[in-house]
Design a protein around this motif. Structure first.
Motif, short mmCIF file in Angstrom:
data_model
loop_
_atom_site.label_atom_id
_atom_site.label_comp_id
_atom_site.label_asym_id
_atom_site.label_seq_id
_atom_site.Cartn_x
_atom_site.Cartn_y
_atom_site.Cartn_z
N UNK A 289 0.82 -1.23 0.00
CA UNK A 289 0.00 0.00 0.00
C UNK A 289 0.85 1.27 0.00
N UNK A 290 2.03 1.19 0.59
CA UNK A 290 2.89 2.38 0.63
C UNK A 290 3.42 2.71 -0.76
N UNK A 291 3.27 1.79 -1.71
CA UNK A 291 3.73 2.01 -3.08
C UNK A 291 2.60 2.48 -4.01
N UNK A 292 1.39 2.68 -3.46
CA UNK A 292 0.26 3.12 -4.29
C UNK A 292 0.61 4.35 -5.11
N UNK A 293 1.28 5.29 -4.44
CA UNK A 293 1.64 6.55 -5.12
C UNK A 293 2.57 6.30 -6.31
N UNK A 294 3.45 5.31 -6.17
CA UNK A 294 4.39 5.01 -7.25
C UNK A 294 3.63 4.51 -8.48
N UNK A 295 2.67 3.61 -8.25
CA UNK A 295 1.87 3.09 -9.38
C UNK A 295 1.08 4.22 -10.03
N UNK A 296 0.44 5.03 -9.18
CA UNK A 296 -0.35 6.14 -9.73
C UNK A 296 0.50 7.09 -10.55
N UNK A 297 1.68 7.41 -10.06
CA UNK A 297 2.57 8.30 -10.81
C UNK A 297 2.97 7.67 -12.13
N UNK A 298 3.27 6.37 -12.10
CA UNK A 298 3.64 5.66 -13.35
C UNK A 298 2.50 5.76 -14.35
N UNK A 299 1.28 5.51 -13.88
CA UNK A 299 0.12 5.55 -14.77
C UNK A 299 0.00 6.94 -15.38
N UNK B 40 -3.29 12.21 -21.67
CA UNK B 40 -4.41 12.90 -21.01
C UNK B 40 -4.52 14.31 -21.56
N UNK B 41 -5.75 14.73 -21.84
CA UNK B 41 -5.96 16.11 -22.29
C UNK B 41 -5.95 17.03 -21.07
N UNK B 42 -5.89 18.32 -21.32
CA UNK B 42 -5.92 19.29 -20.23
C UNK B 42 -7.20 19.12 -19.40
N UNK B 43 -8.32 18.91 -20.09
CA UNK B 43 -9.60 18.70 -19.40
C UNK B 43 -9.55 17.42 -18.56
N UNK B 44 -8.94 16.37 -19.12
CA UNK B 44 -8.80 15.11 -18.37
C UNK B 44 -8.02 15.37 -17.08
#
Ligand SMILES: [Zn+2]
Length: 149
Positions: free
Chosen positions: A90-100, A106-110
């Motif tokens: 769980x402490x690595x959630x941020x790493x996965x999210x950043x990778x994604x 992603x558009x500016x609106x996205x």
């Protein structure tokens, strides 16, 4: 393969069914002609597997079977995401999210709509995400046990 686990080929079929249900196997095969070289028999085999997995169901319409999804695309994607995050500390959630975020277009609106989710998330965010891993499956589970010595 577990129930609800869909192979990449099955996922191609699911996308057509989610978008076009109710739909016959012949119609599914036609729509995927641009992307695959599947004979109708291959498409029917894949459809059969999806029925067995409970991902789709069918009914008789005239003399044709038509197929429809039993789970929405959103639910299936959510299951995949949950599975992914369950496989990582769980402490690595941020790493996965950043990778994604780094890897996908992603558009500016996205981006603005993602920011809105983040702003909302901040309101209830804990100071720290706690590791719940079995000792030896992540570095923090090892360090946690060292600290308690
Ligand atoms: Zn952990």
């Amino acid at each position: 393969m577990k129930k609800n686990q869909i192979s990449p080929s099955e996922w191609e079929i699911m996308r057509v069914i989610w978008t076009n249900h109710p739909i016959t196997s012949k119609e599914i095969n036609e729509m995927l002609k641009e992307k695959t070289t599947w004979e109708i028999s291959t498409t029917k085999t894949l459809i059969g597997r999806l029925v067995n997995k409970g991902m789709i169901d069918y009914e008789l319409k005239g003399r044709m079977y038509v197929y429809y999804p039993t789970l929405s695309e959103k639910e299936c994607i959510r299951n995949k995401i949950t599975e992914l995050f369950n496989q990582v500390c769980s402490t690595e959630n941020k790493v996965i999210l950043k990778m994604i975020l780094e890897d996908i277009p992603l558009s500016l609106t996205d981006i603005e709509s993602v920011e809105a989710v983040i702003e909302e998330k901040k309101k209830t965010a804990p100071a720290e995400v706690v590791c719940e891993c079995v000792k030896g499956q992540c570095h923090c589970s090892l360090n946690r046990d060292l600290k308690s010595l």
